[in-house]
Enzyme design. Structure first.
Site, PDB file in Angstrom:
ATOM      1  N   CYS A 123       0.830  -1.206   0.000  1.00  0.00           N
ATOM      2  CA  CYS A 123       0.000   0.000   0.000  1.00  0.00           C
ATOM      3  C   CYS A 123       0.868   1.261   0.000  1.00  0.00           C
ATOM      4  CB  CYS A 123      -0.864   0.045   1.254  1.00  0.00           C
ATOM      5  SG  CYS A 123      -2.158  -1.195   1.334  1.00  0.00           S
ATOM      6  N   GLU A 158       0.592   3.950   1.874  1.00  0.00           N
ATOM      7  CA  GLU A 158       0.933   4.471   3.200  1.00  0.00           C
ATOM      8  C   GLU A 158       2.174   3.796   3.752  1.00  0.00           C
ATOM      9  OE1 GLU A 158      -1.956   3.401   2.083  1.00  0.00           O
ATOM     10  OE2 GLU A 158      -3.660   4.416   2.991  1.00  0.00           O
ATOM     11  N   CYS A 203      -6.020   1.196   5.144  1.00  0.00           N
ATOM     12  CA  CYS A 203      -6.473  -0.158   5.493  1.00  0.00           C
ATOM     13  C   CYS A 203      -5.944  -0.533   6.888  1.00  0.00           C
ATOM     14  CB  CYS A 203      -6.010  -1.163   4.447  1.00  0.00           C
ATOM     15  SG  CYS A 203      -4.264  -1.584   4.578  1.00  0.00           S
ATOM     16  N   CYS A 248      -2.152  -0.917   7.235  1.00  0.00           N
ATOM     17  CA  CYS A 248      -1.457   0.382   7.230  1.00  0.00           C
ATOM     18  C   CYS A 248      -1.663   1.114   8.551  1.00  0.00           C
ATOM     19  CB  CYS A 248      -1.920   1.241   6.056  1.00  0.00           C
ATOM     20  SG  CYS A 248      -1.275   0.636   4.481  1.00  0.00           S
TER      21      CYS A 248
END
Ligand code: THU
Length: 160
Positions: free
Chosen positions: A73, A75, A112, A115
Site C-alpha cells: 500500500c 501508506e 487499510c 497500514c
C-alpha cells in the site's frame, strides 16, 4: 460483565480548499504521487505524503505485484521509506488520497487495517501523534488528529 463504549473523533472538511494551507500542499503532493502508482491489477491508485519535523515531505504510492500479496500500500511505502531514511525525524502529518480508474471515487478513503497498524508503530515510537488526512478523488476530506483514533485497542510494544 460490564460493557464499555469506545468513541472516536474525526473532523470532516467539505473540500481540500478548506484545509490549512500546509495540509493543502501535502494533499497536492499525495495527488501527484498517487497518479504515478503502479496498480495494473486493481486500477485503484493511492498516494500518501508525509510531513516530517525537518520540513521534508516524503511520498509513496501503491506498488502491486502479479503475486498479489507481494504488493504494498501507498501508506506503508511512504512510512517505511521515512523510517529507513529519517529515523530521527518526527512524522507530523500524513495526507492520503485514492482514485479508481473504474469509477468516480468521491468517498474519503481511509488507510487499510494493515497500514493503520504500521502507522501506529511510528506514532508509538515517536510518542507524538500523527495527524492523518484522507480523501477520495473528489469531495470531503477526513481528519484524524492521531492514528490512535483510527485504531482503538492497538497492539503495540507494551504487550511484548
Ligand atoms: N491500497 C493502498 O495503497 N492503501 C490502502 O490503505 C488501501 C489499499 C492499495 C492496495 C492495492 O494496490 C489497491 O489499493 C487496491 O486494494
Amino acid at each position: 460483565m460490564k460493557e464499555i463504549e469506545i468513541k472516536t473523533r474525526l473532523e470532516i472538511y467539505d473540500t481540500v480548499e478548506e484545509l490549512p494551507r500546509d495540509v493543502q500542499q501535502l494533499m497536492q503532493r499525495s495527488f501527484w504521487i498517487r497518479d504515478k502508482a503502479y496498480a495494473p491489477y486493481s486500477n485503484f491508485l493511492v498516494g500518501a505524503a508525509l510531513l516530517l519535523s525537518n520540513g521534508q515531505i516524503i511520498e509513496g504510492n501503491n506498488q502491486e505485484n502479479a503475486c498479489y500479496p507481494s504488493g504494498l500500500c501507498a501508506e506503508r511505502t511512504a512510512i517505511y521509506y521515512a523510517g529507513a531514511q529519517f529515523p530521527e525525524e518526527t512524522i507530523l502529518k500524513m495526507a492520503i488520497s485514492a482514485k479508481s480508474l473504474r469509477h468516480k471515487l468521491s468517498t474519503p478513503t481511509p488507510p487499510c487495517g494493515a497500514c493503520r497498524q504500521a502507522i501506529a508503530e511510528y506514532e508509538v515510537k515517536q510518542e507524538q501523534p500523527i495527524e492523518i488526512f484522507f480523501t477520495g478523488e473528489t469531495g470531503k476530506v477526513v481528519k484524524s488528529s492521531s492514528l490512535a483514533n483510527l485504531l482503538p485497542l492497538v497492539f503495540d510494544k507494551t504487550y511484548l
